[in-house]
Design a protein around this motif. Structure first.
Motif, mmCIF file in Angstrom:
data_model
loop_
_atom_site.group_PDB
_atom_site.id
_atom_site.type_symbol
_atom_site.label_atom_id
_atom_site.label_comp_id
_atom_site.label_asym_id
_atom_site.label_seq_id
_atom_site.Cartn_x
_atom_site.Cartn_y
_atom_site.Cartn_z
ATOM 1 N N LYS A 225 0.710 -1.265 -0.050
ATOM 2 C CA LYS A 225 0.000 -0.124 0.141
ATOM 3 C C LYS A 225 0.904 1.241 0.065
ATOM 4 O O LYS A 225 0.259 2.426 -0.246
ATOM 5 N N ILE A 226 2.070 1.108 0.282
ATOM 6 C CA ILE A 226 2.962 2.411 0.267
ATOM 7 C C ILE A 226 3.232 2.913 -1.160
ATOM 8 O O ILE A 226 3.588 2.215 -1.907
ATOM 9 N N GLU A 227 2.917 4.197 -1.250
ATOM 10 C CA GLU A 227 2.898 4.821 -2.368
ATOM 11 C C GLU A 227 4.427 5.911 -2.729
ATOM 12 O O GLU A 227 4.688 6.094 -3.511
ATOM 13 N N CYS A 228 5.064 6.057 -1.209
ATOM 14 C CA CYS A 228 5.928 7.146 -1.535
ATOM 15 C C CYS A 228 7.414 6.457 -1.834
ATOM 16 O O CYS A 228 7.537 5.181 -2.011
ATOM 17 N N PRO A 229 8.293 7.245 -2.277
ATOM 18 C CA PRO A 229 9.515 6.747 -2.703
ATOM 19 C C PRO A 229 10.206 6.144 -1.360
ATOM 20 O O PRO A 229 10.102 6.697 -0.400
ATOM 21 N N THR A 230 10.707 4.883 -1.622
ATOM 22 C CA THR A 230 11.284 4.333 -0.302
ATOM 23 C C THR A 230 12.605 3.767 -0.666
ATOM 24 O O THR A 230 13.076 3.011 -1.790
ATOM 25 N N LEU A 231 13.456 3.789 0.102
ATOM 26 C CA LEU A 231 14.862 3.110 0.296
ATOM 27 C C LEU A 231 14.895 2.084 1.114
ATOM 28 O O LEU A 231 14.578 2.341 2.429
ATOM 29 N N VAL A 232 15.227 0.965 0.862
ATOM 30 C CA VAL A 232 15.417 -0.428 1.773
ATOM 31 C C VAL A 232 16.894 -0.426 1.897
ATOM 32 O O VAL A 232 17.718 -0.343 1.006
ATOM 33 N N VAL A 233 17.503 -0.592 3.136
ATOM 34 C CA VAL A 233 18.699 -0.434 3.559
ATOM 35 C C VAL A 233 19.224 -1.598 4.231
ATOM 36 O O VAL A 233 18.253 -2.049 5.298
ATOM 37 N N ARG A 234 19.999 -2.427 3.667
ATOM 38 C CA ARG A 234 20.336 -3.705 4.379
ATOM 39 C C ARG A 234 21.742 -3.832 4.952
ATOM 40 O O ARG A 234 22.618 -3.626 3.919
ATOM 41 N N GLY A 235 22.181 -4.338 6.089
ATOM 42 C CA GLY A 235 23.716 -4.570 6.146
ATOM 43 C C GLY A 235 24.173 -5.824 5.575
ATOM 44 O O GLY A 235 23.255 -6.669 5.692
ATOM 45 N N ALA A 236 25.117 -5.619 4.880
ATOM 46 C CA ALA A 236 25.692 -6.825 4.083
ATOM 47 C C ALA A 236 25.763 -8.200 4.849
ATOM 48 O O ALA A 236 25.682 -9.226 4.417
ATOM 49 N N ALA A 237 26.063 -8.043 6.051
ATOM 50 C CA ALA A 237 26.151 -9.190 6.943
ATOM 51 C C ALA A 237 25.063 -9.336 8.210
ATOM 52 O O ALA A 237 25.216 -10.029 8.973
ATOM 53 N N SER A 238 23.967 -8.732 7.770
ATOM 54 C CA SER A 238 22.824 -8.900 8.598
ATOM 55 C C SER A 238 22.341 -10.309 8.919
ATOM 56 O O SER A 238 22.182 -11.184 7.681
ATOM 57 N N ASP A 239 21.906 -10.643 9.818
ATOM 58 C CA ASP A 239 21.228 -11.916 10.197
ATOM 59 C C ASP A 239 19.934 -11.804 10.749
ATOM 60 O O ASP A 239 19.085 -12.647 11.089
ATOM 61 N N ILE A 240 19.229 -10.386 10.323
ATOM 62 C CA ILE A 240 17.935 -10.224 10.483
ATOM 63 C C ILE A 240 17.167 -10.186 9.040
ATOM 64 O O ILE A 240 16.047 -10.669 9.247
ATOM 65 N N ASP A 252 9.337 -6.796 -6.033
ATOM 66 C CA ASP A 252 8.144 -7.433 -6.209
ATOM 67 C C ASP A 252 6.838 -6.867 -5.351
ATOM 68 O O ASP A 252 5.641 -7.076 -5.885
ATOM 69 N N VAL A 253 7.108 -5.866 -4.519
ATOM 70 C CA VAL A 253 6.096 -5.477 -3.708
ATOM 71 C C VAL A 253 5.986 -3.969 -3.346
ATOM 72 O O VAL A 253 4.918 -3.413 -3.788
ATOM 73 N N LEU A 254 7.010 -3.235 -3.009
ATOM 74 C CA LEU A 254 7.055 -1.770 -3.051
ATOM 75 C C LEU A 254 7.089 -1.275 -4.396
ATOM 76 O O LEU A 254 7.297 -1.889 -5.375
ATOM 77 N N LYS A 255 6.129 -0.130 -4.691
ATOM 78 C CA LYS A 255 5.722 0.337 -5.815
ATOM 79 C C LYS A 255 6.912 1.245 -6.547
ATOM 80 O O LYS A 255 7.235 1.461 -7.557
ATOM 81 N N ASN A 256 7.768 1.928 -5.374
ATOM 82 C CA ASN A 256 8.678 2.694 -5.790
ATOM 83 C C ASN A 256 9.840 2.766 -5.007
ATOM 84 O O ASN A 256 9.981 3.618 -4.107
ATOM 85 N N ALA A 257 10.861 1.680 -5.215
ATOM 86 C CA ALA A 257 11.876 1.416 -4.256
ATOM 87 C C ALA A 257 13.210 1.290 -4.608
ATOM 88 O O ALA A 257 13.128 0.673 -5.896
ATOM 89 N N ALA A 258 14.104 1.464 -3.937
ATOM 90 C CA ALA A 258 15.559 1.072 -4.367
ATOM 91 C C ALA A 258 16.160 0.324 -3.217
ATOM 92 O O ALA A 258 15.637 0.541 -1.878
ATOM 93 N N LEU A 259 17.236 -0.422 -3.431
ATOM 94 C CA LEU A 259 17.852 -1.257 -2.326
ATOM 95 C C LEU A 259 19.271 -0.700 -2.015
ATOM 96 O O LEU A 259 19.753 -0.717 -3.050
ATOM 97 N N ALA A 260 19.733 -0.503 -0.838
ATOM 98 C CA ALA A 260 21.360 -0.051 -0.775
ATOM 99 C C ALA A 260 21.817 -1.252 0.303
ATOM 100 O O ALA A 260 21.270 -1.527 1.405
ATOM 101 N N ILE A 261 22.997 -1.818 -0.305
ATOM 102 C CA ILE A 261 23.497 -2.902 0.626
ATOM 103 C C ILE A 261 24.671 -2.145 1.247
ATOM 104 O O ILE A 261 25.454 -1.662 0.357
#
Length: 288
Positions: A225-240, A252-261
């Motif tokens: 349902k989220i419409e706004c620009p979204t940044l998903v940040v993941r720690g490269a060694a994350s165990d979560i 597949d889910v967010l409409k307007n998103a980018a991923l940063a590792i």
């Protein structure tokens, strides 16, 4: 840059503690994760404070915000606090940045208040959590349900094992602001013991499993349902936050998103690699 401390009414009659770095621009609300508090953003906040009106909030039961006498710490109550704080601060539009628990709260908030959220940064938070990390956290809390320390330095030593990749300055800051001194002179955590007990599995495990299953579905639905620009940040060694889940969120889910590792970082991205975290979020928020 030294932030100003504020007290703002949340929901259920509780007072929420906030830090404020600046007064001008579109408001930004920084929301920490489980067991942390608002000072965890001190490496990042000044980087955007010239452009945005930057605040960070202590969730109920954390930091200098009130504890809930009825131990209401489900996501809906944190979201209600965030909504009350936004209303009482007079914010019409906001950029949300949330880590872990705070990231999940911000996902739900952004889905329910799409008209108000101009941008969203989700930091190592996801609808589905990697069992490696949740088990690690549960075991750590189980071993230290109600810890007390003779000195702040003793707590620093404890934190260095819980946050093995964090910078020394981050460890010192967490120790400085995460404790309060008892009448007997020993130091104890500011976090509500009953909230820690949830992570230690003190509640019925079957009920908790059902709750997490329902939460997972609700959060996937919220992301859609989220419409706004979204940044998903993941720690490269994350165990979560697993790589597969992060990819699914963005592709597949967010409409307007980018991923940063962020390299050289685990789950606690902003303490493990403050420069890498700041750079990727500033690129999203400032176009740098």
């Amino acid at each position: 840059m030294t932030p100003e401390s504020l007290s703002v009414a949340g929901s259920d009659g509780l007072e929420m503690h906030l830090l404020k770095w600046s007064d001008e621009g579109v408001p930004v609300m920084l929301v920490h994760g489980f067991g942390n508090e608002s000072h965890i953003w001190e490496d990042f906040a000044p980087a955007v404070a010239d452009v945005y009106q930057v605040h960070a909030m202590d969730l109920r039961g954390h930091g200098d915000s009130d504890w809930d006498p009825e131990a209401r710490y489900d996501y809906e109550f944190h979201q209600a606090d965030l909504e009350a704080v936004m209303l009482n601060l007079g914010f019409d539009r906001v950029v949300l940045v949330g880590h872990s628990l705070g990231g999940r709260v911000c996902m739900q908030y952004a889905a329910a208040n799409s008209h108000q959220v101009a941008g969203l940064v989700v930091v190592d938070a996801a609808p589905e959590l990697d069992a490696r990390g949740t088990t690690r956290i549960s075991q750590d809390v189980e071993q230290h349900r109600d810890p007390s320390f003779e000195t702040v330095q003793q707590y620093e030593s404890y934190l260095s094992t819980s946050y093995p990749a964090a910078t020394p300055e981050s460890i010192r800051r967490m120790a400085r602001y995460g404790l309060k001194q008892r009448d007997d002179g020993r130091y104890v955590l500011k976090m509500d013991i009953s909230f820690r007990g949830r992570a230690a599995g003190q509640l019925d495990r079957e009920e908790m499993a059902k709750y997490e299953e329902a939460t997972t579905k609700a959060l996937w639905d919220a992301l859609a349902k989220i419409e706004c620009p979204t940044l998903v940040v993941r720690g490269a060694a994350s165990d979560i936050m697993s790589a597969d889940v992060a990819d699914r969120m963005v592709d597949d889910v967010l409409k307007n998103a980018a991923l940063a590792i962020v390299p050289q970082a685990g789950h606690s991205v902003m303490t493990d690699n403050p420069d890498g975290f700041r750079d990727c979020v500033c690129q999203f928020m400032l176009g740098e």
